[in-house]
Design an enzyme around this catalytic site. Structure first.
Site, mmCIF file in Angstrom:
data_model
loop_
_atom_site.group_PDB
_atom_site.id
_atom_site.type_symbol
_atom_site.label_atom_id
_atom_site.label_comp_id
_atom_site.label_asym_id
_atom_site.label_seq_id
_atom_site.Cartn_x
_atom_site.Cartn_y
_atom_site.Cartn_z
ATOM 1 N N GLY A 218 21.032 6.451 16.163
ATOM 2 C CA GLY A 218 21.191 7.730 16.859
ATOM 3 C C GLY A 218 22.250 7.622 17.939
ATOM 4 N NE ARG B 200 19.253 7.394 11.457
ATOM 5 C CZ ARG B 200 18.890 6.987 12.684
ATOM 6 N NH1 ARG B 200 18.541 5.739 12.891
ATOM 7 N NH2 ARG B 200 18.870 7.819 13.697
ATOM 8 C CG ASP C 296 13.700 -0.844 17.808
ATOM 9 O OD1 ASP C 296 13.510 -1.482 18.850
ATOM 10 O OD2 ASP C 296 12.939 -0.823 16.826
ATOM 11 C CB THR D 11 18.748 4.287 22.195
ATOM 12 O OG1 THR D 11 17.665 5.214 22.024
ATOM 13 C CG2 THR D 11 18.247 3.110 23.002
ATOM 14 C CG ASP E 65 14.420 7.566 22.133
ATOM 15 O OD1 ASP E 65 14.493 8.736 22.570
ATOM 16 O OD2 ASP E 65 14.402 7.303 20.928
ATOM 17 C CG ASP F 72 12.759 3.104 22.553
ATOM 18 O OD1 ASP F 72 13.999 2.922 22.652
ATOM 19 O OD2 ASP F 72 12.224 3.517 21.517
#
Lengths: 327, 327, 327, 327
Positions: free
Chosen positions: D14, D75, D106, D129, D131, D133
């Protein structure tokens, strides 16, 4: 230590975006702990005059996102005298205010420390200043917003600089420190950054600018901290223009000025201000006083007010290298 | 009239947000009509040097939203001479460019009109300037963006003015015209607006400011057009400060400067620029020349270049009254 | 006609950025004419309940730049009954309110017209709706802001669409009209625009998207008005996904929704709202009633409320062609 | 270890605002160390196809401020197979690319770690990213921008929620983690935050909302992470609507979606991306591989890729308490 039942909160010194978010957090946290809260208007000046207003949960609704400070700010010469401070203490006592949260910078905390020494009313500080030059916290409330405002404006200047292959000297805030200038320099892709922390060799600057502008016939942006020891952008422009080599260069100055002080705070400043406001009240309740709450390495940390204004927070010299590498 | 097969497009004079959207519309409309298109870089200067680049549909992808101008802009002294213009015409002929779209302001169109008189290469203008001071169109490309940038910055200044009960003189662009200042004054809720079109009586200004500031003990913002006949914000501030009555007023100056020239164009400027770029190509194909395309009362309208720079567009005096009513 | 001494102002229907600027202009203009002003909270619902608050000059300080409406808005079923309207009229009489300014859209003006027929309390409307679908004004308050918010968000979506060569269907507001979609389509450089005013042939759409995506292997953005007769973006996406030819296309939907309703108004909306608010009060003082103030070709114009909601404002079909030419 | 002379850089997974600033830093730092740099387009997919482009200093001019990624992202299923990875390695060898910088999240790093195990081409990761995370860095590139975009949009929703006393469920990104939701909740003054890390008890939620809305008759905003274990905002809205107690509440849903992925990066993301891009190249030159560069407590830190995707970064539970205290 006596029990705290009623606290006062005020903003002082130069205003910074996020101060309202901090006031809101102070008020809501205090109410959640069943304290009463009074807003003290116009900082120490209002404290001396007893310009207090009781605050409930609704009084801080919808202020989180506003720039400026609903409690207003001011500088007070009278508070610099023992008599002024005695008056302030008397006003607080009459209003039944047991403890204080002060949101401000350097000067605010100097005053707070003296006031605490003299009158022993517990006071905890929250770092609110766009300059980020306070020891005891990785970031101050308002710094992130000021940087983003400056960078948005420098992006705009870049558009017009590119259209005309111009050289722009852009002055950002920072009377004593280059935090804003340094980060804005990297963030805006500036070709050069001039800050108070480093010596500005005007001949070397000329050389670098001339080589940038001639080699590539392109625009250049130099970010200058207002407090650069060589003088601000206006002074530097004057020096450059005296050099005949700069005759063919289309040189302009833009001083971003007070646009950097206002505006809706960024996400980061809102979260920081909320954390610090809540932490200040909790610190008071735990019996702390004469300290500033800050965030260091992600954790809330208390620092004696005295250290805040007597110790120096240094810029990250790795960032300075980065401006030279990427510019 | 000979058939047009290849057109050139250029931007000239002060750059304005939306110029790229206009270039894109010119290129895509021309291609849709099976014309070839060349970009002329750096305005008339590049025309003289033959600094041309062929443009296809992809060359204008993703430029709609960018400030500045991908074709760059410049001022050319050489083009002010018959010899310079003859060189430019020769370059165009050698490159097979049959017609031109010029995006710019006053000065651009003066040059274009003379060039057309001398060399008869069809040229149509698109009004691109933040100042909105062109006869023949209700709005110029870049005006709406400049106003919004200025207003966002004045909003920020208002935050800090309010926090400290300060008086701010904010200077916006507008060397000859008060369009930006007038609209920004209303849009920012300024207490006063000073523009070139009206006489600035410094004594009356002082009186009004003093009455505003004392009656209400609040902040005030005065928006000043850079071309105000009394001088810009710096000059006015100097005059105010010489009056002892202003000693107690915390007066600051902020000059928004080149921040108003750049930035991503607003919705309105993008739509306007797209309409005008397309209309310019269509005007050329319909045989028009020596005219500017504009939008008047919502409709595309052609105006002789000569009228554009010789006639005066007047501000809306109703708006001026409104600043006094609401400020 | 009796003399007007006290007016009421309210906002009704869907809120729109600029409503506060309009309230401010109504209040300040009324005060300048020595009228008293009451704010009626929550539209017709508050009128029925007598939820009135007196407004002075300070009560509208610093609201010019705020989205939403300080008077709140609501829909009232009771006001659709004669009994409800009678109650409202009685409340106004008891409060001594002689005349009304209604800020809202279609539904607001339908109610206002019936109310005027029945109770003869002079009422003038200001067009406040993001949809721009009101006859009698070139633009409505909130439209410009909604477009800019939508375009900023579509710009962001374009970034990610480009990074992944995706197809995005972006739904913007516009239940009955394509004004936002059409302008946003041009302003964001969308490849296609689907609006209620034109027939959406799903097979033709598929064909165009497939040709766009295959020829250039690039991202595409389709702007869809929520009220497109084929259904909104979710419905169209479902239809596209059922076609096997779309299996290889990375298709996403984004519904901008209520983000378009709020936010600080743009320069244009602030100026428009200020003009219209002032004009509404002046219209009342000149004895007008049962009309809406609008801006047509730059001039203030009054239109009977009945025309506002019974006549149709049409989109500019030239803009529709432009989306096809430039997309 | 062999000497590194030519590196490849790519973005994968992303996209996130700041990726371009990171690419620029990688390219400029590499050039400053006399390395050659190739951009690999569309992540692992482009690596397999040999879609490489040489990059010089100019190729990354003026990209710092752009959202998305000039190298595009994708991807690749083929890269998940040993055969695909072998092809990729062969393409790199043929192009003489000795080392890689991977900008992504990730999934990108899982692929990178396997690839390194198999083919021993040194690779260093940069955390890109929205996120946030990823273990091994306090912040990821894009997180700060995504938060600010979300908060600006929630501020707009707050305006309209307040005008109508509505309840809004606003869904923000975060499939597996509540970092965005949690910070946006505090930053927007949301009344409640629902995240994957905590159990969402729908009955308790109902109770709290009902008490908020009835006690104060005001608007409420609930921020929901898309990955909340109870389902996103749409699911929760459906559950609430089934309860008759919610019949009188005007409940709306807004899904911010991909608007959070794009846009010009914030100051913080630009600086972070610049630091990490430079650090990644320096790590490669110092002989590191199979690691990610991150910023931990203000300092650059290397973390084995394996730890990045196998260890869990936890949210700050103090922030969660803060949402309850201040909301």
């Amino acid at each position: 230590m006596e029990e705290i039942r009623r606290i006062g909160v005020f903003t002082s010194g130069g205003d910074a975006p996020g101060m309202n978010a901090c006031i809101r957090a102070v008020v809501r946290t205090a109410l959640a702990h069943d304290l009463e809260v009074f807003g003290i208007r116009r900082g120490y000046a209002g404290m001396i005059e007893g310009d207090f207003v009781e605050m409930d949960g609704r009084s801080v609704s919808n202020i989180l996102q506003l720039g400026g400070t609903i409690l207003k700010s001011a500088r007070s010469k009278e508070f610099m005298t023992p008599e002024g401070r005695a008056k302030a203490a008397e006003q607080l006592r009459q209003a039944g205010i047991d403890a204080l949260v002060a949101i401000g910078g350097d000067g605010t905390f100097r005053g707070a420390a003296v006031f605490y020494e003299e009158h022993r009313i517990p006071i905890v500080g929250c770092p609110g200043t766009i300059d980020n030059d306070l020891f005891g916290t990785d970031e101050t409330i308002g710094f992130d917003t000021a940087m983003n405002t400056a960078i948005q404006n420098i992006d705009r200047i870049r558009d017009t600089a590119d259209a005309h292959d111009r050289l722009f000297l852009v002055e950002v805030m920072g009377r004593d420190a280059g935090f804003i200038a340094l980060n804005c320099g990297i963030g805006s892709g500036a070709e050069m950054v001039l800050i108070p922390e480093t010596f500005t060799d005007i001949e070397e600057i000329k050389e670098r600018i001339l080589s940038l502008m001639s080699a590539q016939s392109r625009s250049s942006i130099v970010v200058v901290a207002e407090g650069d020891e060589h003088g601000g952008a206006t002074q530097i422009a004057q020096d450059l223009r005296q050099d005949p080599a700069f005759a063919r260069i289309d040189l302009r100055v833009c001083i971003l000025g007070h646009t950097q002080r206002g505006g809706s705070p960024t996400a980061r400043d809102r979260v920081l201000a909320s954390r610090l406001g809540a932490a200040a009240v909790e610190a008071l309740l735990q019996g702390h006083a004469n300290v500033m709450v800050g965030v260091v390495n992600g954790e809330i940390k208390l620092t004696p007010l005295k250290h805040v204004y007597s110790r120096k927070k240094t810029i990250d010299y790795e960032l300075l290298k980065l401006t030279q590498l990427l510019g």
